[in-house]
Design a protein around this motif. Structure first.
Motif, PDB file in Angstrom:
ATOM      1  N   SER B 299       0.727  -1.304   0.024  1.00  0.00           N
ATOM      2  CA  SER B 299       0.141   0.029   0.053  1.00  0.00           C
ATOM      3  C   SER B 299       0.989   1.222  -0.027  1.00  0.00           C
ATOM      4  N   THR B 300       1.805   1.418   0.808  1.00  0.00           N
ATOM      5  CA  THR B 300       2.765   2.562   0.804  1.00  0.00           C
ATOM      6  C   THR B 300       3.403   2.586  -0.496  1.00  0.00           C
ATOM      7  N   PHE B 301       3.903   1.879  -1.287  1.00  0.00           N
ATOM      8  CA  PHE B 301       4.764   1.945  -2.466  1.00  0.00           C
ATOM      9  C   PHE B 301       3.744   1.891  -3.776  1.00  0.00           C
ATOM     10  N   ARG B 304      -1.292   4.207  -2.317  1.00  0.00           N
ATOM     11  CA  ARG B 304      -2.864   4.067  -2.364  1.00  0.00           C
ATOM     12  C   ARG B 304      -3.255   3.165  -1.439  1.00  0.00           C
ATOM     13  N   ASN B 305      -4.446   3.400  -0.877  1.00  0.00           N
ATOM     14  CA  ASN B 305      -4.584   2.796   0.267  1.00  0.00           C
ATOM     15  C   ASN B 305      -5.064   1.301  -0.194  1.00  0.00           C
ATOM     16  N   LEU B 306      -5.081   0.316   0.986  1.00  0.00           N
ATOM     17  CA  LEU B 306      -4.969  -0.999   0.621  1.00  0.00           C
ATOM     18  C   LEU B 306      -6.366  -1.390   0.012  1.00  0.00           C
ATOM     19  N   TYR B 307      -6.380  -2.228  -1.102  1.00  0.00           N
ATOM     20  CA  TYR B 307      -7.763  -2.901  -1.578  1.00  0.00           C
ATOM     21  C   TYR B 307      -8.331  -3.729  -0.632  1.00  0.00           C
ATOM     22  N   GLY B 308      -9.561  -3.572  -0.644  1.00  0.00           N
ATOM     23  CA  GLY B 308     -10.323  -4.791   0.141  1.00  0.00           C
ATOM     24  C   GLY B 308      -9.874  -4.850   1.466  1.00  0.00           C
ATOM     25  N   LYS B 368      -4.140  -0.452  -9.408  1.00  0.00           N
ATOM     26  CA  LYS B 368      -4.673   0.942  -9.491  1.00  0.00           C
ATOM     27  C   LYS B 368      -3.614   2.134  -9.031  1.00  0.00           C
ATOM     28  N   GLY B 369      -2.498   1.356  -8.520  1.00  0.00           N
ATOM     29  CA  GLY B 369      -1.411   2.341  -7.925  1.00  0.00           C
ATOM     30  C   GLY B 369      -0.196   2.838  -8.561  1.00  0.00           C
ATOM     31  N   LYS B 370       0.510   3.911  -8.021  1.00  0.00           N
ATOM     32  CA  LYS B 370       1.614   4.298  -8.643  1.00  0.00           C
ATOM     33  C   LYS B 370       2.709   3.565  -8.004  1.00  0.00           C
ATOM     34  N   ILE B 371       3.323   2.645  -8.606  1.00  0.00           N
ATOM     35  CA  ILE B 371       4.372   1.818  -7.981  1.00  0.00           C
ATOM     36  C   ILE B 371       5.591   2.400  -7.929  1.00  0.00           C
ATOM     37  N   VAL B 372       6.039   2.522  -6.734  1.00  0.00           N
ATOM     38  CA  VAL B 372       7.615   2.734  -6.763  1.00  0.00           C
ATOM     39  C   VAL B 372       8.357   1.852  -6.184  1.00  0.00           C
ATOM     40  N   ILE B 373       9.410   1.348  -6.804  1.00  0.00           N
ATOM     41  CA  ILE B 373       9.915   0.074  -6.610  1.00  0.00           C
ATOM     42  C   ILE B 373      11.187   0.337  -5.561  1.00  0.00           C
ATOM     43  N   THR B 374      11.049   0.167  -4.391  1.00  0.00           N
ATOM     44  CA  THR B 374      12.028   0.049  -3.382  1.00  0.00           C
ATOM     45  C   THR B 374      12.365  -1.152  -3.160  1.00  0.00           C
ATOM     46  N   THR B 375      13.413  -1.425  -2.274  1.00  0.00           N
ATOM     47  CA  THR B 375      13.801  -2.730  -1.815  1.00  0.00           C
ATOM     48  C   THR B 375      12.793  -3.509  -0.974  1.00  0.00           C
ATOM     49  N   PRO B 376      12.061  -2.872  -0.105  1.00  0.00           N
ATOM     50  CA  PRO B 376      10.890  -3.579   0.343  1.00  0.00           C
ATOM     51  C   PRO B 376       9.789  -3.931  -0.521  1.00  0.00           C
ATOM     52  N   MET B 377       9.655  -3.139  -1.611  1.00  0.00           N
ATOM     53  CA  MET B 377       8.386  -3.286  -2.636  1.00  0.00           C
ATOM     54  C   MET B 377       8.854  -4.362  -3.506  1.00  0.00           C
ATOM     55  N   LEU B 378      10.339  -4.484  -3.735  1.00  0.00           N
ATOM     56  CA  LEU B 378      10.737  -5.333  -4.608  1.00  0.00           C
ATOM     57  C   LEU B 378      10.626  -6.863  -4.147  1.00  0.00           C
ATOM     58  N   TYR B 379      10.901  -6.839  -2.792  1.00  0.00           N
ATOM     59  CA  TYR B 379      10.671  -8.207  -1.912  1.00  0.00           C
ATOM     60  C   TYR B 379       9.129  -8.639  -2.183  1.00  0.00           C
ATOM     61  N   SER B 380       8.396  -7.537  -1.990  1.00  0.00           N
ATOM     62  CA  SER B 380       6.962  -7.824  -1.932  1.00  0.00           C
ATOM     63  C   SER B 380       6.349  -8.499  -3.155  1.00  0.00           C
ATOM     64  N   ILE B 381       6.828  -7.775  -4.552  1.00  0.00           N
ATOM     65  CA  ILE B 381       6.506  -8.158  -5.857  1.00  0.00           C
ATOM     66  C   ILE B 381       7.080  -9.471  -6.194  1.00  0.00           C
TER      67      ILE B 381
END
Lengths: 198, 648
Positions: B299-301, B304-308, B368-381
């Motif tokens: 949600s942070t990266f 937008r707010n978390l869907y559902g 629907k988000g504007k994705i920013v690829i940071t290290t934590p986001m990379l792990y999540s993806i």
């Protein structure tokens, strides 16, 4: 610490409320503990190996006395908490003292019972059934023993410090614990002894 | 002589002697270092006696990382042994000990403290609290966990390691087949750390239910807090089952009772049932907070707010209920009949539904988000596809009839590693990177972090995908070697390369910590990720009292609304803050518990009784103690706040 005088002493501070809720959750865990012991008991109850069955070793007299002692003690500690609520320190201490004496009596009969079991050849190592029987009863007995020591400490603190939000909180939590032991015993009485003797 | 021979390792090897020397030298180096830099007082005052949830979280984190390397060393040895057919690197007994300790260390002493670290650190901050409900108990929980961890780890050099698998199935784990004291270590290490975990459960539930900031209703709690609440409820209901099972196992080993023997009425299946009644919920205790971390990060990266949100909460509650109804799928082949197998097969598959809901919610959040690829986001993806492979193979295993083919093969090993590593380990590494600035006031290097994330995730696939094939081909798990004609050689060699790659990835994380500690900027403000929830509304690193003024929130994304909609989080003036005092009792109790466990492992009854008394004396002292904590004055708060703001 802010004390809210509109509430009973044991609930009168924020920390006290937290302690009581935390203890209820702990009792939830205790229900699981005894639930697991009961489940294991019913799994192993007929697996007596070369040892005796429950019907062969149970004696009704000490069990009835234990039950009466523990149930009465649970009633008396209720009176103790009532005395605490109306601020009667002396009556409360007397009721708590009687509770502990009855608990000690319970423990005495339970020790006699254990000696009896070992005497008739139903020791810890005899069979799976005797092992789970003695473990279930022993866990409850260990809780009672712990409760006796705990209760003495609480009495000492009340004698020394009087009825403060802190000591009242401890006493109330102790009474919850004591009632819980009583409830567990009702299950033991019904499903271990009565069912076992039928 | 007899006395000393009990403490000797029954199957010594050069590796064990080398480890003894290494452990000895490390201990000497640590003691010498602390003495030389005169840090004993600092260590005692600031860390060993601390009751601050943030510091306890950091201690959990350090322990988890150390245990990650211990368990990782076991893993590398296993993969090295299996890399080529008929390898003579390890013998059967060592292989038994290594896979047993690898499992115990990774689940109980790596993954658990890792989630405890993040829960301890993050939950009170997310709900706007000053501390947990019972700070002392929290410290005791940590020290009990630590005592258990150390107890298991010394088994390697004193008396012998457990060798009956991490599940310690009886009668294999009984005295008859498991002669060394290794399994005693297992019983006491898990018992002691399990007590600590149970206390954490009670503590966290109370904290979350009672100490939320004004305005934060249950359905406005951030997702990580929700996941922690659900996981802790599972802890409170699952861990007592383990307590009883371990008690019975201990009695079988020490007092020759007949709970799990095959004579005198004992029932070995009872252990399997009790173990998995705890063991299956345990995996959800690990995975749900990990899901919570992913929810926060995605949600942070995605900006937008978390869907559902509601369906996320609902699916966690459903998972928590189902987690208690599936345990039999761990032994479909052990003969409980078609009806039982069918029921547990269906409940097991049913868990895929709420889990799928969560996966889709994350995908929709990304969509629907504007994705920013940071290290934590990379792990999540990277987590999403990798975890799905693990999850889908789980549904394959859940078909009880088909399980007769997969049971006890490398297919299963591949499945649970493909679930736990992307699910839990990636989440924890993502969480570590995400919360690092909150913990230490500087950020980890993004470039090294991303390289590590790629190396670890690719290596995970390289290490575990081959096991699906060798498993379907019939390679049994726990088998210490195999002949060349089986054709398993190539798969195992690829696995070994993957395991080696993972080791490089973890080494990169360590290097990143070193590099960033030296070179990273300390001037990062309080919200370097542009995040959404309350923990980012206070300074980096967090002051002792967390929030100078308790925040007031109107949504699950308090900080985001404060930033974008102009909500005022902090209303009113500074007031003096009540904080608990530090205490040495939890640490001392942990030490006594360690000695207690050690005594019983070896059946040393006199020290056993003395330490038992010691534990009760500590409890009594605590009961009589009059400790009302202390106040931080308004002046001190003003000074701290000015200093912290100056650092921006």
């Amino acid at each position: 610490m802010k004390i809210d005088h509109s509430l009973p002493l044991e609930y009168s501070t924020d920390q006290n409320k937290l302690n009581i809720l935390g203890f209820w959750i702990f009792l939830g865990a205790e229900i699981m503990l005894f639930g697991t012991l009961f489940a294991s008991y019913f799994t192993l109850v007929d697996r007596t190996g070369t040892g005796p069955t429950g019907a062969e070793i149970f004696e009704i007299a000490p069990v009835l006395i234990e039950t009466i002692l523990l149930l009465t003690s649970s009633f008396i500690i209720g009176l103790g908490i009532h005395a605490m609520r109306i601020g009667n320190k002396k009556a409360m201490m007397i009721f708590f003292g009687i509770t502990l004496l009855l608990g000690a009596g319970f423990l005495g009969f339970e020790i006699y019972e254990f000696v009896h079991y070992v005497h008739v050849g139903a020791g810890l190592q005899t069979s799976a059934f005797t092992a789970i029987l003695l473990t279930t009863l022993g866990t409850h007995g260990a809780h009672v023993t712990f409760g006796l020591i705990w209760g003495i400490f609480i009495l000492l603190q009340i004698k020394k410090r009087g009825l403060t939000p802190e000591t009242a909180n401890k006493s109330f939590i102790f009474s919850l614990y004591w009632h819980f032991l009583d409830v567990v015993w009702i299950f033991i009485f019904s499903f271990v002894y009565l069912k076992g003797m039928m | 002589m007899d006395f000393f021979s009990r403490f000797a390792v029954p199957h010594p090897s050069p590796a064990i002697y080398a480890s003894m020397v290494a452990i000895g030298l490390t201990v000497i180096a640590v003691i010498a270092g602390l003495t030389y830099f005169k840090k004993w007082g600092y260590l005692w005052r600031e860390w060993l006696t601390t009751v601050d949830h943030k510091r306890i979280g950091i201690m959990y984190l350090i322990s988890a990382l150390i245990m990650l390397f211990r368990g990782g060393a076991d893993a590398i040895m296993m993969r090295a042994q299996l890399a080529v057919p008929e390898n003579k690197l390890l013998d059967a007994q060592h292989y038994n000990e290594i896979f047993s300790t690898h499992g115990v260390v990774m689940i109980i002493f790596m993954a658990m403290p890792f989630i405890m670290a993040l829960m301890n650190f993050v939950v009170p901050l997310q709900i706007g609290a000053r501390d947990v409900a019972f700070p002392r108990l929290n410290a005791l929980s940590f020290w009990l966990f630590f005592a258990g961890a150390m107890l298991l780890n010394i088994s390697f050099v004193v008396g012998g390691s457990p060798d009956a698998g991490w599940t310690s199935y009886f009668p294999l784990a009984g005295n008859e087949f498991s002669e060394s004291v290794g399994t005693n270590y297992y019983m006491f290490a898990l018992q002691i750390s399990g007590l600590g975990t149970l206390m954490t459960g009670i503590n966290m539930i109370t904290t979350i239910l009672k100490m939320r900031a004004p305005g934060m209703t249950m359905m406005k709690m951030p997702m990580f807090t929700w996941s922690s609440l659900v996981a802790n409820i599972i802890i409170v209901f699952a861990f007592p089952v383990l307590t009883v099972a371990l008690l019975m196992g201990t009695m079988d080993r020490l007092f020759a009772t007949n709970f799990f023997t095959t004579s005198n009425g004992g029932m070995d299946m009872l252990w399997a049932n009790l173990f998995w009644v705890w063991g299956h919920p345990e995996v959800y205790i690990l995975i749900l907070p990990a899901f919570g971390i992913y929810s926060e990060i995605i949600s942070t990266f995605s900006k937008r707010n978390l869907y559902g949100y509601k369906s996320m909460v609902g699916s966690m509650v459903i998972i928590s209920l189902l987690s208690f109804l599936v345990w039999t799928h761990h032994f479909f082949t052990m003969g409980q009949g078609a009806l039982t197998n069918s029921i547990f097969s269906i409940t097991t598959m049913a868990i895929a539904v709420p889990t799928g809901v969560k996966i889709f919610n994350w995908l929709f959040t990304l969509w629907k988000g504007k994705i920013v690829i940071t290290t934590p986001m990379l792990y999540s993806i990277l987590f999403l596809p990798t975890f799905t492979i693990g999850g889908v193979t789980g549904v394959m295993l859940a078909m009880s009839a088909a399980d007769y083919q997969y049971h006890n093969t490398m297919f299963l090993v591949a499945h649970f590693h493909m679930v736990i590593i992307p699910g839990v380990v990636f989440a924890m590494l993502a969480g570590l990177t995400y919360y690092w600035p909150k913990m230490f006031g500087f950020m980890l290097n993004e470039k090294i972090g991303k390289i590590a994330a790629w190396v670890i995730s690719i290596s995970t696939l390289v290490a575990f995908m081959p096991m699906f094939f060798s498993g379907l081909d019939g390679q049994a798990r726990r088998m210490y070697t195999y002949s060349e004609s089986t054709g398993f050689g190539i798969w195992n060699m690829i696995s070994f390369i993957g395991a080696f790659g993972m080791a490089i990835g973890f080494a990169l994380i360590v290097y990143n910590i070193y590099y960033s500690t030296r070179y990273a900027s300390r001037d990062i403000g309080s919200d370097p990720w542009d995040a959404r929830s309350l923990e980012w509304a206070t300074h980096n690193p967090v002051p002792e009292y967390n929030f100078a003024i308790i925040p007031q929130v109107e949504s699950s994304e308090g900080l985001w609304d404060a930033k974008k909609k102009g909500h005022v989080l902090f209303k009113g003036d500074y007031e003096k803050i009540h904080m608990p005092n530090n205490s040495g009792v939890p640490f001392i109790m942990g030490a006594i518990f360690f000695a207690w466990g050690f005594s019983f492992v070896f059946g040393l009854w006199i020290p056993g009784i003395l330490t038992t008394i010691g534990i009760f004396v500590c409890m009594a002292l605590r009961s009589f103690e009059k400790d009302h904590g202390r106040y931080i004055s308004v002046k001190e708060i003003e000074e701290t706040e000015t200093k912290m703001r100056g650092a921006k």
